[in-house]
Design an enzyme around this catalytic site. Structure first.
Site, PDB file in Angstrom:
ATOM      1  N   ASP D 227      55.547  32.497  90.427  1.00 44.29           N
ATOM      2  CA  ASP D 227      55.139  32.349  91.836  1.00 44.29           C
ATOM      3  C   ASP D 227      53.975  33.267  92.221  1.00 44.29           C
ATOM      4  O   ASP D 227      53.739  33.507  93.404  1.00 44.29           O
ATOM      5  CB  ASP D 227      56.328  32.613  92.799  1.00 44.29           C
ATOM      6  CG  ASP D 227      57.460  31.629  92.599  1.00 44.29           C
ATOM      7  OD1 ASP D 227      57.197  30.531  92.092  1.00 44.29           O
ATOM      8  OD2 ASP D 227      58.603  31.958  92.947  1.00 44.29           O
ATOM      9  N   GLU D 228      53.249  33.767  91.231  1.00 48.09           N
ATOM     10  CA  GLU D 228      52.122  34.664  91.508  1.00 48.09           C
ATOM     11  C   GLU D 228      50.789  34.081  91.058  1.00 48.09           C
ATOM     12  O   GLU D 228      49.757  34.734  91.171  1.00 48.09           O
ATOM     13  CB  GLU D 228      52.331  36.023  90.820  1.00 48.09           C
ATOM     14  CG  GLU D 228      53.496  36.829  91.345  1.00 48.09           C
ATOM     15  CD  GLU D 228      53.232  37.451  92.719  1.00 48.09           C
ATOM     16  OE1 GLU D 228      52.073  37.390  93.190  1.00 48.09           O
ATOM     17  OE2 GLU D 228      54.177  37.992  93.316  1.00 48.09           O
TER      18      GLU D 228
END
Lengths: 283, 283, 283, 283
Positions: D227-228
């Protein structure tokens, strides 16, 4: 509450003091518990509108009797339904499938409370997608000569299938005034412009020609007065100078399907009430 | 109704059947006419929420007595106010004036129902604009050493001016837990990010670093737990790769002032009710 | 680059191969470094549009000479300016101050690149706010009889103040065709509807009557054809059945000021190019 | 131009003067006509980005040779493709079909330029819809024990099918760091929150718990850091206190599918360029 039902009552009537108290009294006497409710009095039209969801152990039919008496006193138009009951729906289409595909998908997977009784197309193009989702497809071609017969066939379907709602999901034919009258309040259309801009034919070409910076779509009840029916929902999306008419159409389809699905959901949840040629939407 | 007043009642209480009927009964017995109302029962928290606007010829104080009895029976938290009565408001600022200017303009020209009792700044920068709009400006500088005295001065102002609402309009100091507790539910802050993203300092720099495509702002009630108070309103705006941190700040200010003004309007219209650490907003 | 200037070149011309190469060649020969650029060829109109920001150590006037030669070859309309140079602007108003206050605040605090040469009102109402922000206020009342003289007075101001841009910030008078012609491309108006819906007078009343679910605002260049000028920017906001005409007006003012400020920013940054009766906006 | 091709060149390189001139010179020498172009220099990272669409009668391969020489001089990363060429795409899913259905419909009917080489599911649920749209479905179940083998099977598919882009269309498994590395820049995921808020599992439940007023979705390139990855596109939709977690999920699905489709379209049109852990999007 294990044996309770969840009901939704919606009503409108001439405004006067005491309506909410009277209605909620009828519900309270039956042990009903209100879970969500909205009311609105329109000082312009002098009408009062109410939508209330209530949990009760009393059968719907008994509550209906209570409400009938009340409705007489207040000259109410009203309906009582079960929360979430799928509404018998007929979807009408031509060749573009974005709205149809979207409605069918939402009915299957996202809890849109419609029970698709059938899909009517004036072309064969969308038979496959209708049938993929288990909806019977009826091809009723329309020409100037056959229009009357086609509408009779449509009405026969509406009656035999127990249809409560007709959705024009980019159906490119105009319904006759007689049919509009007969199905009054029961037909939702999606127009591919932000009404009242760009009525009539080829709204995306009109929008491109005018150089607008947003395009939109409008879901409205169908009346004999083309593109003038009561508006249920509208939305827009941003466009830019690079966008051709074809690009506007592609971007607009996203708005069309979203706006139509929203209008259908609100209608089937009894959130839309007629207020003259406008609507009250208890969203 | 020539002698009528327009009142707004908002309340919350443990949910059980009959609340709406009881409340509207109290209003109906006084000849009240409901113009707008919304209710909501939260099955998660077991609480029921109601906001009702009513036109009545009965004085507010008499109606209050009726409601007091009722409130006891149902363990209600409630308030009764006149629709549109300006709320005594203290606005706190530092150096950036976009939110302050906006609130003062709306109060003067757009019917935002606040009566600005004063503006407190920890710097002198915004004295001129406050005074232009007729709001007394109080400069209360804050350093680590003077913080306690500054908060005492602030509380003295709140009490002497009859302040009902404190708005932190980009006030760059953190209120002490004791003060948060004392003013609980009466302080609205605007945080310049879409919470819970980018808490704490320099949210636009954080947003730029992460490369988000939308930035936002959040209006919330202030609690001792920084940036964790109940959210009243949020909104966002689109940004692009060209936007520097300074550009994000400029774009974000538009969202900040809009979101804060909306939250203040809803609060002063008694549309916001606490539901644990969340809010019910009868918009 | 310590001695560099940051310039912005915008141009349009009949489309043919080699334009970008020729223009960037002229810039490259002067050691210019492009920081941001956009181009667009419109196959409908056969026009090509370009905007380029360039850092260079060469003075603007020298670069202008280079470009003049080029402009002849390609039949370009073009302008060269310094990035961020405030444009001499005259703001015209009547009684409503939301757009004026917003523009003045943004010019002072948010880097809107306008240098407000003056504010002209056909009423005295907004003198105080103009003067608070340091802008000279000129009251030029307009009646049917004095219209010609009033426009002459306005043109005299435009010339004596070196005005480059006139902004009609809710100025409720119609400019004469002759004046529109004379200031062609240099006057931006904000219309309080989502054009082409609700042209002419009282658009919020029209919107209320039609029952739309979104209201909007449109910033456009003024032409002799009322409300038909090239659109620069539009936006909308959601409204509901509860909203009276007054509520629409209040909600709409937020959109008006935002849309107008955006259009003014883009214009002053040379991001808007005319493409017939439409615009290209290199946002 | 009857024999012309329409090509799109996108590139990034360390910024220095002359890049645009050099690139457009190479195009001009081959008679290329630029139809649309955007450039951006990032002063933070010192990188320059360019995307240009060009009509030319010269074959793509010859132009590539010209560009190769140039690319060396400027240390460019670049690609040259035909405008509108469908990109070979593998779509990965679990049980929820809203994103898959949407992508398949857009590819068939709305010109989304993907050529769906296959659909991989870790469950059988979505076989029918994939096959309805003519996409071969491969069920590759994943357990802790079989994960390595499953990824090997996936990589074999990617290679045998000539896959250029992998889309995780609500695929509920985490790719191993090794796989992320191997497919770097070629995998797009849709996360069902407005990142960086609500990372990880059950974002809608987290959003409900926090009481946010908007929910969102984020399309990003997949990296080993969950999720980065670099964000391509985000959007939000409004929610209210009435909305349960299930309601958030239903509303959110609309945003998810719209955001994912937009990101896929921009990627396949070569509009997205990597700028460190952020993206430049020439929308």
């Amino acid at each position: 509450m294990s044996d309770s039902t969840h009901l939704v009552l919606s009503l409108s009537c001439p405004d006067k003091p005491g309506i909410v108290h009277a209605v909620t009294g009828a519900l309270a006497r039956r042990g009903g518990n209100i879970t969500e409710s909205k009311q609105f009095g329109d000082s312009d039209t002098g009408l009062f509108f109410m939508r209330v969801q209530v949990e009760t152990t009393v059968p719907r039919l008994e509550l209906e009797k209570d409400l009938e008496a009340l409705a007489g006193d207040y000259a109410m138009e009203w309906s009582l339904d079960e929360v979430g009951r799928p509404m018998r729906t007929l979807i009408m289409v031509s060749k573009e499938g974005h709205c149809l595909t979207d409605l069918l998908f939402r009915a299957r997977s996202q809890g849109l409370p419609i029970d698709v009784a059938g899909v009517v197309g004036n072309h064969e193009d969308l038979r496959a997608v209708a049938e993929f989702y288990g909806a019977p497809f009826h091809c009723i071609p329309v020409t100037r000569e056959t229009k009357e017969a086609a509408e009779a066939e449509l009405m026969a379907l509406v009656e035999s299938l127990g249809v409560e709602l007709v959705v024009l999901a980019r159906y490119m034919q105009i319904l006759s005034p007689a049919l509009c009258e007969r199905l009054h309040g029961g037909v939702i259309n999606i127009h591919h412009s932000f009404l009242p801009s760009f009525k009539g034919a080829r709204p995306y070409a009109q929008a491109h020609e005018r150089g607008v910076k947003l395009i939109g779509a409008t879901a409205h009840y169908v009346t004999a007065d083309l593109d003038e029916g009561p508006i249920i929902e509208q939305d827009v999306t941003r466009v830019a100078h690079e966008d051709s008419v074809a690009a506007l159409r592609a971007k607009g389809q996203d708005v069309e399907r979203r706006v139509l699905a929203q209008a259908v959901r609100w209608h089937t949840e009894h959130r839309v009430l007629m207020n003259g040629h406008r609507t009250v939407v208890f969203a």
